[in-house]
Design a protein around this motif. Sequence first.
Motif, PDB file in Angstrom:
ATOM      1  N   ARG A 124       0.829  -1.212   0.000  1.00 31.22           N
ATOM      2  CA  ARG A 124       0.000   0.000   0.000  1.00 31.22           C
ATOM      3  C   ARG A 124       0.859   1.256   0.000  1.00 31.22           C
ATOM      4  NH1 ARG A 124      -3.541  -2.707   3.568  1.00 31.22           N
ATOM      5  NH2 ARG A 124      -2.630  -1.718   5.400  1.00 31.22           N
ATOM      6  N   LEU A 125       1.828   1.313   0.906  1.00 29.56           N
ATOM      7  CA  LEU A 125       2.677   2.502   0.971  1.00 29.56           C
ATOM      8  C   LEU A 125       3.578   2.582  -0.258  1.00 29.56           C
ATOM      9  CD1 LEU A 125       3.527   4.992   2.553  1.00 29.56           C
ATOM     10  CD2 LEU A 125       5.254   3.594   3.711  1.00 29.56           C
ATOM     11  N   GLY A 126       4.109   1.449  -0.668  1.00 28.16           N
ATOM     12  CA  GLY A 126       5.018   1.442  -1.817  1.00 28.16           C
ATOM     13  C   GLY A 126       4.360   1.939  -3.087  1.00 28.16           C
ATOM     14  N   THR A 127       3.159   1.449  -3.374  1.00 26.29           N
ATOM     15  CA  THR A 127       2.482   1.885  -4.593  1.00 26.29           C
ATOM     16  C   THR A 127       2.073   3.348  -4.513  1.00 26.29           C
ATOM     17  OG1 THR A 127       0.415   0.954  -3.721  1.00 26.29           O
ATOM     18  CG2 THR A 127       1.667  -0.389  -5.269  1.00 26.29           C
ATOM     19  N   SER A 128       1.777   3.839  -3.309  1.00 25.14           N
ATOM     20  CA  SER A 128       1.441   5.265  -3.172  1.00 25.14           C
ATOM     21  C   SER A 128       2.640   6.144  -3.500  1.00 25.14           C
ATOM     22  CB  SER A 128       0.956   5.564  -1.755  1.00 25.14           C
ATOM     23  OG  SER A 128       2.038   5.646  -0.825  1.00 25.14           O
ATOM     24  N   MET A 129       3.851   5.555  -3.443  1.00 25.91           N
ATOM     25  CA  MET A 129       5.075   6.298  -3.735  1.00 25.91           C
ATOM     26  C   MET A 129       5.615   5.989  -5.129  1.00 25.91           C
ATOM     27  SD  MET A 129       6.899   5.960   0.009  1.00 25.91           S
ATOM     28  CE  MET A 129       8.319   6.971  -0.458  1.00 25.91           C
ATOM     29  N   GLY A 130       4.840   5.236  -5.910  1.00 27.95           N
ATOM     30  CA  GLY A 130       5.221   5.013  -7.302  1.00 27.95           C
ATOM     31  C   GLY A 130       5.805   3.662  -7.624  1.00 27.95           C
ATOM     32  N   ALA A 131       5.836   2.733  -6.669  1.00 30.52           N
ATOM     33  CA  ALA A 131       6.390   1.405  -6.924  1.00 30.52           C
ATOM     34  C   ALA A 131       5.399   0.538  -7.693  1.00 30.52           C
ATOM     35  CB  ALA A 131       6.761   0.719  -5.613  1.00 30.52           C
ATOM     36  N   ASN A 132       5.926  -0.456  -8.386  1.00 32.48           N
ATOM     37  CA  ASN A 132       5.096  -1.454  -9.049  1.00 32.48           C
ATOM     38  C   ASN A 132       4.681  -2.491  -7.999  1.00 32.48           C
ATOM     39  OD1 ASN A 132       4.125  -3.710 -10.499  1.00 32.48           O
ATOM     40  ND2 ASN A 132       5.421  -3.252 -12.247  1.00 32.48           N
ATOM     41  N   PRO A 133       3.375  -2.734  -7.808  1.00 30.77           N
ATOM     42  CA  PRO A 133       2.951  -3.679  -6.766  1.00 30.77           C
ATOM     43  C   PRO A 133       3.513  -5.083  -6.956  1.00 30.77           C
ATOM     44  CG  PRO A 133       1.112  -3.121  -8.225  1.00 30.77           C
ATOM     45  CD  PRO A 133       2.224  -2.162  -8.527  1.00 30.77           C
ATOM     46  N   LEU A 134       3.804  -5.465  -8.194  1.00 36.13           N
ATOM     47  CA  LEU A 134       4.331  -6.809  -8.442  1.00 36.13           C
ATOM     48  C   LEU A 134       5.732  -6.985  -7.859  1.00 36.13           C
ATOM     49  CD1 LEU A 134       3.135  -7.421 -12.113  1.00 36.13           C
ATOM     50  CD2 LEU A 134       2.109  -8.254  -9.983  1.00 36.13           C
ATOM     51  N   THR A 135       6.475  -5.895  -7.673  1.00 37.11           N
ATOM     52  CA  THR A 135       7.814  -5.985  -7.076  1.00 37.11           C
ATOM     53  C   THR A 135       7.753  -6.603  -5.684  1.00 37.11           C
ATOM     54  OG1 THR A 135       8.597  -4.066  -8.324  1.00 37.11           O
ATOM     55  CG2 THR A 135       9.820  -4.628  -6.334  1.00 37.11           C
ATOM     56  N   PHE A 136       6.681  -6.351  -4.967  1.00 37.63           N
ATOM     57  CA  PHE A 136       6.586  -6.831  -3.590  1.00 37.63           C
ATOM     58  C   PHE A 136       6.267  -8.322  -3.497  1.00 37.63           C
ATOM     59  CE2 PHE A 136       5.430  -2.276  -3.550  1.00 37.63           C
ATOM     60  CZ  PHE A 136       6.579  -1.823  -2.917  1.00 37.63           C
ATOM     61  N   SER A 137       5.993  -8.943  -4.632  1.00 35.28           N
ATOM     62  CA  SER A 137       5.833 -10.401  -4.651  1.00 35.28           C
ATOM     63  C   SER A 137       7.131 -11.098  -5.021  1.00 35.28           C
ATOM     64  CB  SER A 137       4.728 -10.802  -5.637  1.00 35.28           C
ATOM     65  OG  SER A 137       5.098 -10.491  -6.971  1.00 35.28           O
ATOM     66  N   GLY A 138       8.206 -10.330  -5.184  1.00 34.15           N
ATOM     67  CA  GLY A 138       9.482 -10.885  -5.600  1.00 34.15           C
ATOM     68  C   GLY A 138      10.508 -10.953  -4.483  1.00 34.15           C
ATOM     69  N   LEU A 139      11.775 -11.063  -4.876  1.00 31.68           N
ATOM     70  CA  LEU A 139      12.865 -11.234  -3.915  1.00 31.68           C
ATOM     71  C   LEU A 139      12.956 -10.104  -2.906  1.00 31.68           C
ATOM     72  CD1 LEU A 139      15.670 -12.477  -6.334  1.00 31.68           C
ATOM     73  CD2 LEU A 139      14.660 -13.803  -4.459  1.00 31.68           C
ATOM     74  N   THR A 140      12.798  -8.861  -3.390  1.00 27.70           N
ATOM     75  CA  THR A 140      12.972  -7.711  -2.499  1.00 27.70           C
ATOM     76  C   THR A 140      11.705  -7.374  -1.734  1.00 27.70           C
ATOM     77  OG1 THR A 140      12.477  -6.184  -4.329  1.00 27.70           O
ATOM     78  CG2 THR A 140      14.787  -6.738  -3.934  1.00 27.70           C
ATOM     79  N   GLY A 141      10.632  -8.144  -1.953  1.00 28.40           N
ATOM     80  CA  GLY A 141       9.401  -7.982  -1.197  1.00 28.40           C
ATOM     81  C   GLY A 141       9.195  -9.168  -0.279  1.00 28.40           C
ATOM     82  N   ILE A 142       8.405 -10.128  -0.740  1.00 27.02           N
ATOM     83  CA  ILE A 142       8.095 -11.290   0.092  1.00 27.02           C
ATOM     84  C   ILE A 142       9.344 -12.097   0.432  1.00 27.02           C
ATOM     85  CG2 ILE A 142       7.543 -12.740  -1.917  1.00 27.02           C
ATOM     86  CD1 ILE A 142       5.842 -12.811   1.554  1.00 27.02           C
ATOM     87  N   GLY A 143      10.308 -12.173  -0.489  1.00 27.12           N
ATOM     88  CA  GLY A 143      11.533 -12.934  -0.209  1.00 27.12           C
ATOM     89  C   GLY A 143      12.295 -12.367   0.978  1.00 27.12           C
ATOM     90  N   ASP A 144      12.554 -11.072   0.936  1.00 28.51           N
ATOM     91  CA  ASP A 144      13.279 -10.421   2.031  1.00 28.51           C
ATOM     92  C   ASP A 144      12.452 -10.432   3.307  1.00 28.51           C
ATOM     93  OD1 ASP A 144      15.440  -9.197   3.152  1.00 28.51           O
ATOM     94  OD2 ASP A 144      15.313  -7.346   1.987  1.00 28.51           O
ATOM     95  N   LEU A 145      11.133 -10.293   3.166  1.00 33.20           N
ATOM     96  CA  LEU A 145      10.248 -10.293   4.326  1.00 33.20           C
ATOM     97  C   LEU A 145      10.305 -11.627   5.066  1.00 33.20           C
ATOM     98  CD1 LEU A 145       8.082  -8.556   5.795  1.00 33.20           C
ATOM     99  CD2 LEU A 145       6.381  -9.639   4.317  1.00 33.20           C
ATOM    100  N   ILE A 146      10.247 -12.719   4.323  1.00 36.35           N
ATOM    101  CA  ILE A 146      10.278 -14.046   4.953  1.00 36.35           C
ATOM    102  C   ILE A 146      11.578 -14.247   5.732  1.00 36.35           C
ATOM    103  CG2 ILE A 146      10.446 -16.522   4.479  1.00 36.35           C
ATOM    104  CD1 ILE A 146       8.502 -16.073   2.134  1.00 36.35           C
ATOM    105  N   VAL A 147      12.698 -13.986   5.085  1.00 37.53           N
ATOM    106  CA  VAL A 147      13.974 -14.281   5.731  1.00 37.53           C
ATOM    107  C   VAL A 147      14.202 -13.385   6.955  1.00 37.53           C
ATOM    108  CG1 VAL A 147      15.536 -12.710   4.461  1.00 37.53           C
ATOM    109  CG2 VAL A 147      16.346 -14.955   5.177  1.00 37.53           C
ATOM    110  N   THR A 148      13.740 -12.146   6.903  1.00 31.87           N
ATOM    111  CA  THR A 148      13.974 -11.223   8.011  1.00 31.87           C
ATOM    112  C   THR A 148      13.029 -11.481   9.175  1.00 31.87           C
ATOM    113  OG1 THR A 148      14.583  -9.590   6.331  1.00 31.87           O
ATOM    114  CG2 THR A 148      14.360  -8.796   8.560  1.00 31.87           C
ATOM    115  N   CYS A 149      11.854 -12.008   8.886  1.00 34.28           N
ATOM    116  CA  CYS A 149      10.869 -12.257   9.939  1.00 34.28           C
ATOM    117  C   CYS A 149      11.004 -13.621  10.606  1.00 34.28           C
ATOM    118  CB  CYS A 149       9.456 -12.133   9.375  1.00 34.28           C
ATOM    119  SG  CYS A 149       8.953 -10.462   8.937  1.00 34.28           S
TER     120      CYS A 149
END
Length: 346
Positions: free
Chosen positions: A225-250
């Motif tokens: 939500r915040l990312g797309t409000s700042m101009g990001a592509n929502p599909l990026t958050f389903s990739g390595l730097t989104g869900i991938g990084d989220l899983i490993v850090t959490c």
Amino acid sequence: MGKVAVLGAGSWGTALALVLADNKHDVHLWTHRETLANEINRTHKNEKYLNDVELPSSIKASNDLASVVSGAKHVILVVPTKAMREVCGQLKQVLNDKTILTHASKGIEPGTFKRVSEVIREEIPSHLYEDVVVLSGPSHAEEVSLRQPTTVTVSSKELEVAEKVQDLFINRQFRVYTSPDLVGVELGGALKNIIALGAGISDGLGYGDNAKAALITRGLAEIARLGTSMGANPLTFSGLTGIGDLIVTCTSSHSRNWRAGNKLGQGYPLDDVLEQMGMVVEGVRTTKAAYQLAQGQNVEMPITSGIYRILFESAEPRDVVDQLMTRIRRHEMEDLTNILDEKMNE
């Protein structure tokens, strides 16, 4: 191979220096502490940040910034986000040759709400560099330093420059993808640290995997939500730097943000937690920035707001997590549908 300067001799900077040395580059590692530079050169180890990891003798450490960056074709910035402006201010005084600047730091600057690449561009004149590249993804320094398989993403305004950084780092164990979404790659890496604090708090309270999975999943929706409000592509958050990084850090005990959150969940005060950690916990600073940014953008971020209350308003972690788990019901697909609809209508 050309000379590469790595600025920052913490765990991540040292691990990236090791990758570059494995790739036969001429690696010069900068630290502001002379004692640490001497230790690395003498013992080929960085015991405080990467215990028992043998560093290639080809890595040369120094606290002399000018000598480290002199003649470097690439400068890799791996310093805490709170130090980025100061280091860039020093860097612009000693850069003589046009170079490629790559940063591997994850955060948002409170007050200005600038992404790290924006801070770098503000501080360093454009004639001193070819482009600014971000390197991000699910990548614990401890595992990278042991040459365990890792995959990351690089992104910049100019794809050709990102591809040069891809070629610089990629090897059999350290795989590198490119992405055209600089905003999304940076924000995914920064915002996931907030959710990792929340996952650690949940674990520290003794809640199970079910609660943590819910926090991670809803946290991804907040990031999008915040990312797309700042101009990001929502599909990026389903990739390595989104869900991938989220899983490993959490989910990993290697994660500073998860460990800090775990201590908070056990009842330790924030100041005590940060002192015990002995290393920068980027999620704390990013929480403040994201909370303020979300208010300004009118973006709903209940998890971020809850973590903010725990960190800066002395809210009880158990009360906050319980409130998050019992929020008003809504349709699960509502967030994703709204985000994609808004993107399609742009």
